[in-house]
Motif scaffolding. Structure first.
Motif, PDB file in Angstrom:
ATOM      1  N   ARG A 110       0.842  -1.212   0.000  1.00  0.00           N
ATOM      2  CA  ARG A 110       0.000   0.000   0.000  1.00  0.00           C
ATOM      3  C   ARG A 110       0.867   1.247   0.000  1.00  0.00           C
ATOM      4  O   ARG A 110       0.560   2.234  -0.674  1.00  0.00           O
ATOM      5  N   ASN A 111       1.963   1.198   0.769  1.00  0.00           N
ATOM      6  CA  ASN A 111       2.861   2.353   0.799  1.00  0.00           C
ATOM      7  C   ASN A 111       3.542   2.571  -0.543  1.00  0.00           C
ATOM      8  O   ASN A 111       3.695   3.705  -0.993  1.00  0.00           O
ATOM      9  N   PHE A 112       3.947   1.471  -1.176  1.00  0.00           N
ATOM     10  CA  PHE A 112       4.624   1.620  -2.471  1.00  0.00           C
ATOM     11  C   PHE A 112       3.636   2.061  -3.549  1.00  0.00           C
ATOM     12  O   PHE A 112       3.990   2.831  -4.452  1.00  0.00           O
ATOM     13  N   TYR A 113       2.407   1.610  -3.452  1.00  0.00           N
ATOM     14  CA  TYR A 113       1.367   2.047  -4.368  1.00  0.00           C
ATOM     15  C   TYR A 113       1.182   3.570  -4.260  1.00  0.00           C
ATOM     16  O   TYR A 113       1.148   4.289  -5.265  1.00  0.00           O
ATOM     17  N   ALA A 114       1.084   4.067  -3.007  1.00  0.00           N
ATOM     18  CA  ALA A 114       0.948   5.514  -2.798  1.00  0.00           C
ATOM     19  C   ALA A 114       2.195   6.241  -3.280  1.00  0.00           C
ATOM     20  O   ALA A 114       2.121   7.317  -3.881  1.00  0.00           O
ATOM     21  N   LEU A 115       3.349   5.633  -3.045  1.00  0.00           N
ATOM     22  CA  LEU A 115       4.625   6.230  -3.435  1.00  0.00           C
ATOM     23  C   LEU A 115       4.713   6.414  -4.953  1.00  0.00           C
ATOM     24  O   LEU A 115       5.279   7.391  -5.443  1.00  0.00           O
ATOM     25  N   SER A 116       4.140   5.477  -5.704  1.00  0.00           N
ATOM     26  CA  SER A 116       4.209   5.538  -7.169  1.00  0.00           C
ATOM     27  C   SER A 116       3.473   6.748  -7.730  1.00  0.00           C
ATOM     28  O   SER A 116       3.737   7.180  -8.850  1.00  0.00           O
ATOM     29  N   PHE A 117       2.549   7.312  -6.951  1.00  0.00           N
ATOM     30  CA  PHE A 117       1.813   8.502  -7.387  1.00  0.00           C
ATOM     31  C   PHE A 117       2.512   9.789  -6.949  1.00  0.00           C
ATOM     32  O   PHE A 117       2.070  10.879  -7.292  1.00  0.00           O
ATOM     33  N   GLN A 118       3.570   9.664  -6.181  1.00  0.00           N
ATOM     34  CA  GLN A 118       4.229  10.851  -5.633  1.00  0.00           C
ATOM     35  C   GLN A 118       5.595  11.085  -6.258  1.00  0.00           C
ATOM     36  O   GLN A 118       6.445  11.740  -5.672  1.00  0.00           O
ATOM     37  N   SER A 119       5.804  10.530  -7.435  1.00  0.00           N
ATOM     38  CA  SER A 119       7.079  10.685  -8.125  1.00  0.00           C
ATOM     39  C   SER A 119       6.848  10.680  -9.635  1.00  0.00           C
ATOM     40  O   SER A 119       5.929  10.026 -10.133  1.00  0.00           O
ATOM     41  N   LYS A 120       7.690  11.420 -10.362  1.00  0.00           N
ATOM     42  CA  LYS A 120       7.616  11.433 -11.826  1.00  0.00           C
ATOM     43  C   LYS A 120       8.454  10.308 -12.444  1.00  0.00           C
ATOM     44  O   LYS A 120       8.449  10.125 -13.658  1.00  0.00           O
ATOM     45  N   ALA A 121       9.208   9.582 -11.613  1.00  0.00           N
ATOM     46  CA  ALA A 121      10.092   8.532 -12.129  1.00  0.00           C
ATOM     47  C   ALA A 121       9.302   7.506 -12.933  1.00  0.00           C
ATOM     48  O   ALA A 121       8.299   6.966 -12.463  1.00  0.00           O
ATOM     49  N   LYS A 122       9.782   7.233 -14.154  1.00  0.00           N
ATOM     50  CA  LYS A 122       9.059   6.325 -15.051  1.00  0.00           C
ATOM     51  C   LYS A 122       8.998   4.900 -14.506  1.00  0.00           C
ATOM     52  O   LYS A 122       8.021   4.182 -14.712  1.00  0.00           O
ATOM     53  N   PHE A 123      10.073   4.485 -13.804  1.00  0.00           N
ATOM     54  CA  PHE A 123      10.086   3.096 -13.326  1.00  0.00           C
ATOM     55  C   PHE A 123       9.015   2.833 -12.271  1.00  0.00           C
ATOM     56  O   PHE A 123       8.689   1.678 -11.986  1.00  0.00           O
ATOM     57  N   LEU A 124       8.457   3.907 -11.685  1.00  0.00           N
ATOM     58  CA  LEU A 124       7.425   3.725 -10.664  1.00  0.00           C
ATOM     59  C   LEU A 124       6.015   3.642 -11.252  1.00  0.00           C
ATOM     60  O   LEU A 124       5.087   3.196 -10.576  1.00  0.00           O
ATOM     61  N   GLN A 125       5.847   4.061 -12.488  1.00  0.00           N
ATOM     62  CA  GLN A 125       4.501   4.137 -13.070  1.00  0.00           C
ATOM     63  C   GLN A 125       3.766   2.789 -13.116  1.00  0.00           C
ATOM     64  O   GLN A 125       2.560   2.737 -12.859  1.00  0.00           O
ATOM     65  N   PRO A 126       4.457   1.665 -13.430  1.00  0.00           N
ATOM     66  CA  PRO A 126       3.728   0.377 -13.454  1.00  0.00           C
ATOM     67  C   PRO A 126       3.113  -0.018 -12.111  1.00  0.00           C
ATOM     68  O   PRO A 126       2.190  -0.843 -12.062  1.00  0.00           O
ATOM     69  N   PHE A 127       3.613   0.586 -11.021  1.00  0.00           N
ATOM     70  CA  PHE A 127       3.140   0.192  -9.693  1.00  0.00           C
ATOM     71  C   PHE A 127       1.847   0.905  -9.298  1.00  0.00           C
ATOM     72  O   PHE A 127       1.350   0.739  -8.193  1.00  0.00           O
TER      73      PHE A 127
END
Length: 457
Positions: free
Chosen positions: A311-328
């Motif tokens: 859940r934390n990583f899911y929320a984290l993926s919305f708080q960054s522009k990093a492309k590698f986080l978008q799939p999460f």
């Protein structure tokens, strides 16, 4: 900043009130009580009851602060987002990455413990194989439905609760009947006979605070669990307000009964007092019984890690522009953060690799201990965020309010800071404390290089 992204994109809220109530009880009972109570009694004697009471009070302050924040904004699925909202993106960056990594390390430690407990019955099975099988099972639990996670945690919690109730009832019967054991007569007076406030010195009494503190780590998962119910505002106050009674009954009650049955002066530091007490009561298979309880306790903690960290990583993926986080950001058909769960599981799986490389086992123990120390920093940050919230436009004066916040919240911040400082005075905790400090400085520097404003979604 809000993590609200529309109901269709949010993880499904599938927990019922009975799940939350049992998980909340189980969440206040850590493995440390079953395995580490002997060590903490050895350090502080009967004064350990005061140590648990003080720490329980300040953890309740943290839980009430988290509860008030989540009550004011039930759209959030993790309390870490409030640190970003009220302390800024830089503090939020430090908190969300540190917390996620810390919880992952905690999961690795619990997975290692699970293998150790299973090897009690199956010593020939390799640790790495046990870890992989258990991790696959619990990952599946977290991928099928939130309700299945809740059902699994419900029964894990039930096992811990029954074990402590059995201990307390057994102890009361033994004390009332004057039951005699090889170490003496069972009596309530054993607790205060030859009472000394600091039987092993003031230093060991203070050291007991850090030992007991980490028995409470992970209690904040209760807040995230209630966020997964259909009506968080109805469930939150009930789940959190019962925490003090649970601490009084399950922790203080269990410790009091242990010292009633087994005189505190004679309790060895390196054994589980639960095993010793049940053996004195005539339960020949006590060691196997408690091994089963701590196995389910460790599996429960690992299950919660997969749930919380994803859940934390899911929320984290919305708080960054990093492309590698978008799939999460992906949500499955069953409304679960599937990729975040899978990544967390893969990260935790590294403990299986570590178990077959003895040369890095000590380093792993060091990193795990250091990351656990970071929980103290996270608690301080969430309390600081809470203080900012009270002065913000988001403040809900008719919400689920913290009791005496102007006094208790600053006191809690001072207390957690005090516990962290004491880590440097104990040879066993000094190196991990230095590691946590290095982490704070280095990652703090990286965090300060982040944008002041969080990404608007």
């Amino acid at each position: 900043m809000s993590d609200s992204k529309g109901d269709s994109n949010l993880p499904k809220r599938g927990l019922q009130n009975r799940h939350v109530q049992l998980i909340a009880i189980g969440g206040t009972i850590g493995t440390g009580l079953f395995m580490g109570a002997g060590n903490s009694i050895h350090y502080a004697g009967p004064s350990i009851l005061l140590v648990y009471l003080v720490i329980g009070m300040f953890m309740f302050v943290v839980m009430r602060a988290i509860g008030e924040l989540l009550y004011a904004d039930p759209s959030q699925h993790t309390f870490i987002t409030f640190i970003t909202k009220f302390l800024g993106n830089r503090a939020g960056f430090f908190a969300r990455w540190s917390y996620w990594l810390t919880v992952v390390f905690m999961g690795m430690a619990e997975l290692t413990a699970v293998a150790k407990y299973i090897q009690f019955w199956l010593p020939s099975l390799p640790s790495w194989l046990i870890q992989i099988v258990m991790l696959i099972l619990l990952t599946c639990v977290n991928l099928i439905a939130v309700a299945l996670y809740g059902e699994t945690e419900f029964w894990f919690a039930m096992i811990k609760i029954v074990a402590i109730l059995a201990l307390i009832v057994t102890g009361i019967i033994m004390a009332v009947t004057g039951f005699k054991t090889p170490v003496g007569t069972v009596a309530f007076s054993n607790v205060w006979n030859h009472f000394e406030f600091f039987p092993n010195g003031v230093g060991n009494f203070i050291n007991a605070f850090q030992m007991v503190m980490f028995a409470f780590v992970g209690m904040e998962f209760i807040g995230m669990t209630t966020a997964e119910t259909e009506n968080p505002r109805s469930v939150l106050p009930k789940a959190i307000n019962q925490i003090p009674w649970r601490i009084l009954f399950f922790y203080l009650g269990a410790l009091f009964i242990i010292m009633t049955i087994y005189p505190w002066q004679k309790i060895p530091a390196n054994q589980s007092p639960f095993v010793m007490v049940f053996e004195l009561a005539g339960v020949k298979w006590a060691a196997a019984l408690i091994n089963f309880v701590v196995l389910t306790s460790a599996a429960s903690a690992l299950n919660s890690v997969l749930f919380s960290a994803s859940r934390n990583f899911y929320a984290l993926s919305f708080q960054s522009k990093a492309k590698f986080l978008q799939p999460f950001r992906k949500i499955s058909k069953t409304q679960l953060p599937i990729n975040a769960v899978l990544l967390t599981s893969v990260m935790v799986a590294f403990s299986a690799l570590i178990s077959v490389i003895p040369s890095i086992t000590n380093a792993f123990s060091f990193v795990t201990s250091a990351s656990t120390d970071l929980f103290l920093m996270i608690y301080v940050l969430i309390l600081m965020a809470y203080m900012k919230y009270r002065k913000s436009d988001s403040y809900m004066p008719d919400g689920f309010l913290v009791i005496a916040p102007k006094t208790l919240v600053p006191l809690a911040i001072l207390f957690f800071s005090f516990v962290f400082v004491t880590l440097f005075f104990n040879p066993e905790s000094r190196l991990p404390a230095i590691g946590a400090t290095i982490w704070m400085v280095v990652f703090g520097y990286i965090s300060m290089r982040q944008p002041k404003q969080a990404l608007n979604k």
